[in-house]
Scaffold this motif. Structure first.
Motif, PDB file in Angstrom:
ATOM      1  N   ARG A   1      51.122  46.171  44.664  1.00 45.58           N
ATOM      2  CA  ARG A   1      50.824  46.877  43.414  1.00 45.58           C
ATOM      3  C   ARG A   1      50.036  45.995  42.453  1.00 45.58           C
ATOM      4  N   ARG A   2      50.416  44.727  42.367  1.00 46.77           N
ATOM      5  CA  ARG A   2      49.701  43.824  41.467  1.00 46.77           C
ATOM      6  C   ARG A   2      48.266  43.614  41.944  1.00 46.77           C
ATOM      7  N   ILE A   3      48.084  43.515  43.239  1.00 46.51           N
ATOM      8  CA  ILE A   3      46.735  43.350  43.785  1.00 46.51           C
ATOM      9  C   ILE A   3      45.895  44.587  43.517  1.00 46.51           C
ATOM     10  N   ALA A   4      46.490  45.765  43.705  1.00 46.36           N
ATOM     11  CA  ALA A   4      45.762  47.013  43.516  1.00 46.36           C
ATOM     12  C   ALA A   4      45.324  47.209  42.070  1.00 46.36           C
ATOM     13  N   CYS A   5      46.038  46.612  41.139  1.00 50.81           N
ATOM     14  CA  CYS A   5      45.729  46.791  39.721  1.00 50.81           C
ATOM     15  C   CYS A   5      44.763  45.740  39.180  1.00 50.81           C
ATOM     16  N   ALA A   6      44.383  44.764  40.002  1.00 54.08           N
ATOM     17  CA  ALA A   6      43.496  43.699  39.528  1.00 54.08           C
ATOM     18  C   ALA A   6      42.132  44.276  39.151  1.00 54.08           C
ATOM     19  N   PRO A   7      41.597  43.873  38.001  1.00 55.57           N
ATOM     20  CA  PRO A   7      40.316  44.418  37.535  1.00 55.57           C
ATOM     21  C   PRO A   7      39.125  43.712  38.188  1.00 55.57           C
ATOM     22  N   ASP A   8      38.834  44.004  39.424  1.00 59.26           N
ATOM     23  CA  ASP A   8      37.702  43.380  40.108  1.00 59.26           C
ATOM     24  C   ASP A   8      37.046  44.402  41.029  1.00 59.26           C
ATOM     25  N   GLN A   9      36.116  43.937  41.827  1.00 55.96           N
ATOM     26  CA  GLN A   9      35.323  44.841  42.656  1.00 55.96           C
ATOM     27  C   GLN A   9      35.804  44.894  44.104  1.00 55.96           C
ATOM     28  N   ARG A  10      36.940  44.298  44.377  1.00 51.62           N
ATOM     29  CA  ARG A  10      37.388  44.279  45.773  1.00 51.62           C
ATOM     30  C   ARG A  10      37.719  45.693  46.254  1.00 51.62           C
ATOM     31  N   ARG A  11      37.588  45.878  47.553  1.00 43.98           N
ATOM     32  CA  ARG A  11      37.920  47.151  48.180  1.00 43.98           C
ATOM     33  C   ARG A  11      38.880  46.967  49.353  1.00 43.98           C
ATOM     34  N   ALA A  12      39.227  45.704  49.626  1.00 46.56           N
ATOM     35  CA  ALA A  12      40.233  45.410  50.633  1.00 46.56           C
ATOM     36  C   ALA A  12      40.780  44.013  50.376  1.00 46.56           C
ATOM     37  N   HIS A  13      42.048  43.834  50.651  1.00 43.64           N
ATOM     38  CA  HIS A  13      42.694  42.536  50.491  1.00 43.64           C
ATOM     39  C   HIS A  13      43.603  42.321  51.690  1.00 43.64           C
ATOM     40  N   LEU A  14      43.415  41.212  52.401  1.00 45.50           N
ATOM     41  CA  LEU A  14      44.128  40.955  53.638  1.00 45.50           C
ATOM     42  C   LEU A  14      45.155  39.846  53.473  1.00 45.50           C
TER      43      LEU A  14
END
Length: 232
Positions: free
Chosen positions: A119-132
């Motif tokens: 949830r914290r990763i999903a809310c980060a204000p950046d341009q990412r579209r995937a996090h592994l």
């Protein structure tokens, strides 16, 4: 935020066990592998989970039902015989996953990664579209998959030197648009999308230092069962 558990694989290396039982329902530490995921998600506050399936999928639905026994609501995404591979399976399930980022877990792993981080990763204000989530290379995959570039957590493919390579743990946070180029019903692996996303600087990663097991063989299933039994 929803979570998706990938459960459509045939589990060839776990035969003959998977001839009659789908891989996510194989037991370790007294419960099916998929139940470890469901309980961890429920404890962390998840309420909606999507599970895809193909091989013996009716057994998965019969065992887990609507998810109410775990304090969850489970929706199922059936796939044709042979399944759709990872990217194809996720793309097919997008109508169930909605428009927000979602967590994806391989159904044949066991780990102690803190799923609340998603949830914290999903809310980060950046341009990412995937996090592994990445792990140290296990003996059965010594070459790894990717590497982390310093503290920026930019994930890059491992190239000529694999000394600093890490292995994708089968845990990721994805934005729906990451799969926008995959037509529903298409059979497609995840790696080409990851390589493209890395080239476009929209994929990040982190290293898991906890306990992780890829339950891909009967021997590794037995080892995990013993470890979890000893822990209890």
């Amino acid at each position: 935020m929803k979570a998706m558990i990938l459960a459509a694989g045939r589990g060839e290396r776990l035969r003959p066990l998977t001839d009659t039982t789908p891989k996510p329902l194989l037991r370790a530490g007294g419960k099916p592998l998929v139940v470890w995921h469901l309980e961890r998600l429920a404890t962390a506050g998840w309420r909606e989970v999507v599970i895809n399936h193909a091989h013996l999928g009716e057994q998965i639905e019969a065992a887990l039902g609507d998810g109410s026994a775990f304090g969850l609501r489970i929706d199922y995404s059936p796939e044709p015989a042979g399944a759709l591979e990872t990217a194809g399976g996720i793309a097919a399930a997008l109508p169930l996953l909605g428009e927000q980022p979602f967590l994806v877990l391989n159904g044949d792993i066991w780990c102690d990664w803190d799923v609340a981080r998603a949830r914290r990763i999903a809310c980060a204000p950046d341009q990412r579209r995937a996090h592994l989530v990445l792990v140290d290379n296990p003996p059965h995959h010594p070459g790894g998959d990717f590497r982390l570039n310093g503290e920026s957590e930019l994930v890059r493919p491992a190239v000529s030197s694999r000394e600093d390579a890490l292995t994708y743990a089968g845990i990721g946070i994805f934005w729906p648009e990451f799969f926008s180029g995959v037509a529903a019903g298409t059979k497609m692996k995840l790696r080409p999308l990851l390589d493209e996303g890395i080239a476009n600087a929209v994929v990040t990663g982190e290293r898991l230092h906890g306990h992780w097991v890829d339950v891909g063989t009967i021997a590794r299933l037995g080892e995990l069962n013993q470890q979890l039994g000893d822990a209890r």
